[in-house]
Design a protein around this motif. Structure first.
Motif, PDB file in Angstrom:
ATOM      1  N   ARG A   1       0.830  -1.209   0.000  1.00  0.00           N
ATOM      2  CA  ARG A   1       0.000   0.000   0.000  1.00  0.00           C
ATOM      3  C   ARG A   1       0.867   1.263   0.000  1.00  0.00           C
ATOM      4  O   ARG A   1       0.511   2.278  -0.622  1.00  0.00           O
TER       5      ARG A   1
ATOM      6  N   THR B   1       1.928   1.998  -3.468  1.00  0.00           N
ATOM      7  CA  THR B   1       0.795   2.447  -4.276  1.00  0.00           C
ATOM      8  C   THR B   1       0.436   3.892  -3.978  1.00  0.00           C
ATOM      9  O   THR B   1       0.264   4.717  -4.889  1.00  0.00           O
TER      10      THR B   1
ATOM     11  N   ASP C   1      -6.778  -2.213   0.385  1.00  0.00           N
ATOM     12  CA  ASP C   1      -6.193  -1.809  -0.900  1.00  0.00           C
ATOM     13  C   ASP C   1      -7.210  -1.128  -1.808  1.00  0.00           C
ATOM     14  O   ASP C   1      -6.906  -0.104  -2.440  1.00  0.00           O
TER      15      ASP C   1
ATOM     16  N   VAL D   1      -6.986   2.807  -3.156  1.00  0.00           N
ATOM     17  CA  VAL D   1      -6.939   3.214  -4.568  1.00  0.00           C
ATOM     18  C   VAL D   1      -8.112   4.124  -4.906  1.00  0.00           C
ATOM     19  O   VAL D   1      -7.954   5.156  -5.579  1.00  0.00           O
TER      20      VAL D   1
END
Length: 408
Positions: free
Chosen positions: A309, A312, A389, A393
């Motif tokens: 994470r 990301t 997750d 996002v």
């Protein structure tokens, strides 16, 4: 409150009235309230793992509930078996050998921090506090009678302060330096050389060090956790370590932390706790005993998820024009600079501060973030990536869409 107000007219004491609400908890509470009202808010505010507490820890607590031994008062400083296990865990994880008499079990890390400062500070004593800082540190210092002295680091140094900065802030009133690595709110991790330099500087000037090691197991890539009293043994007589089970074992709600320090300071803090709260919940202490006595498999799994994470969120934040996000090396927070966005028009508004920008983000994108003002550094946002997750996002995608509309 007027200085002329008589004591009988003061409804709240000046000491308590001066305390600010926890900004991180306030943002989290607002996000949860909006969710409860049916709004699809995604919260990046709270610093807590989204994983459940491991099952074997929960089972230990269930058994403790059934055991009449734990239905009664126990020593204010902590269950003897838990203190012994914490000493073993401290040696295992950081190479720091301590005795159980050097440990006080507290109601979470916040109580540990306050009681540590209360035990060593006299009115007017100064504490050097690297900023960005976790919101509770300066409030605990003030409540204990001390004076926080901020030393600011920014993204150009990876949010790490230097010995030169610390020395420039030192005065004849300086008694303590706060050291936090990995850091909340930035995720900064000091190298062993940097940590040792700070520890030796503190020894040279006879200063105390309070070091918060709550994120010790959450480091990524080539970064390594360093325990100051291990690498600078000369510091041990003036070093207090604060830690707990909250982050490592996904036990934020169980409220078990601890202090490790010199025996006289721990005894003083224990006396304070004996009047403030007495013993920590026995059920929670037994759960903590199972946690610190067990292996670190659960945290290894969480760390893998956090690392994914982390990469990301940093990538996606840096794709936004006007946002600069250094890669955090520890904990589970990203701390991007949004200074280039301030003053720009976003959906008819021109937020001049990170506080205003965070409010705009919540209203327009239904994403909750914490403004840097809460951590002593205007112009930044803190985002916890301790959430699923998909939510991560989706939440950052909303930020990309909203902030991508910014125009001069």
């Amino acid at each position: 409150m007027s200085a002329a107000t008589s004591p009988s007219e003061r409804r709240v004491s000046a000491r308590i009235g001066a305390i600010s609400e926890s900004a991180t908890l306030a943002v989290d509470a607002k996000a949860k309230a909006l969710k409860a009202a049916g709004r699809p808010v995604i919260g990046f505010g709270a610093g807590e793992p989204d994983f459940p507490t491991p099952g074997y820890i929960v089972e230990a607590a269930v058994e403790a509930c059934r055991n009449p031994k734990y239905h009664r008062y126990t020593p204010a400083g902590g269950l003897p078996e838990l203190k012994a296990a914490i000493a073993e865990k401290t040696l295992r994880d950081s190479g720091y050998e301590v005795d159980a008499s050097q440990i006080l079990v507290t109601n979470g890390g916040k109580q540990a921090i306050y009681e540590a400062f209360a035990a060593i500070l006299d009115p007017g004593d100064e504490v050097i506090v690297p900023a960005p800082y976790w919101t509770t540190y300066p409030e605990s210092i003030r409540l204990a009678g001390g004076v926080p002295v901020e030393v600011v680091a920014d993204e150009t140094t990876g949010y790490r302060v230097s010995v030169e900065q610390l020395e420039a802030a030192r005065t004849e009133r300086t008694k303590v330096v706060l050291f936090v690595s990995p850091s909340n709110p930035t995720g900064a991790v000091y190298s062993e050389a940097e940590a040792e330099a700070i520890g030796r500087w503190a020894v040279e000037h006879g200063l105390w060090v309070l070091t918060d090691e709550i994120y010790e197991h959450l480091v990524y890539g080539d970064a390594k956790f360093t325990s100051l009293p291990t690498i600078v043994p000369e510091l041990r007589d003036k070093c207090i370590v604060v830690n707990g089970v909250a982050k490592t074992y996904a036990m934020t709600g169980w409220r078990v932390g601890w202090i490790v320090g010199p025996k006289d300071v721990v005894k003083a803090a224990t006396n304070l706790q004996s009047h403030a709260t007495s013993n920590v919940s026995n059920v929670a202490q037994v759960a903590a005993l199972a946690a610190v006595s067990g292996n670190l498999d659960a945290v290894a799994e969480m760390r893998t998820a956090f690392d994914r994470r982390r990469q990301t969120i940093v990538r996606m934040l840096n794709e936004i024009d006007g946002v600069l996000c250094p890669e955090p090396e520890g904990a589970f927070y990203a701390y991007p600079s949004v200074k280039e966005l301030l003053g720009k028009e976003i959906r008819g508004k021109r937020p001049a501060t990170a506080v205003e920008l965070a409010a705009l983000i919540l209203d327009e994108a239904e994403v909750a973030v914490v403004p840097g003002e809460a951590f002593g550094t205007p112009g930044y946002l803190r985002l916890s990536y301790a959430l699923g997750d998909d939510d991560l996002v989706e939440g950052v995608s909303r930020l990309q869409k909203l902030l991508g509309e910014a125009k001069a």
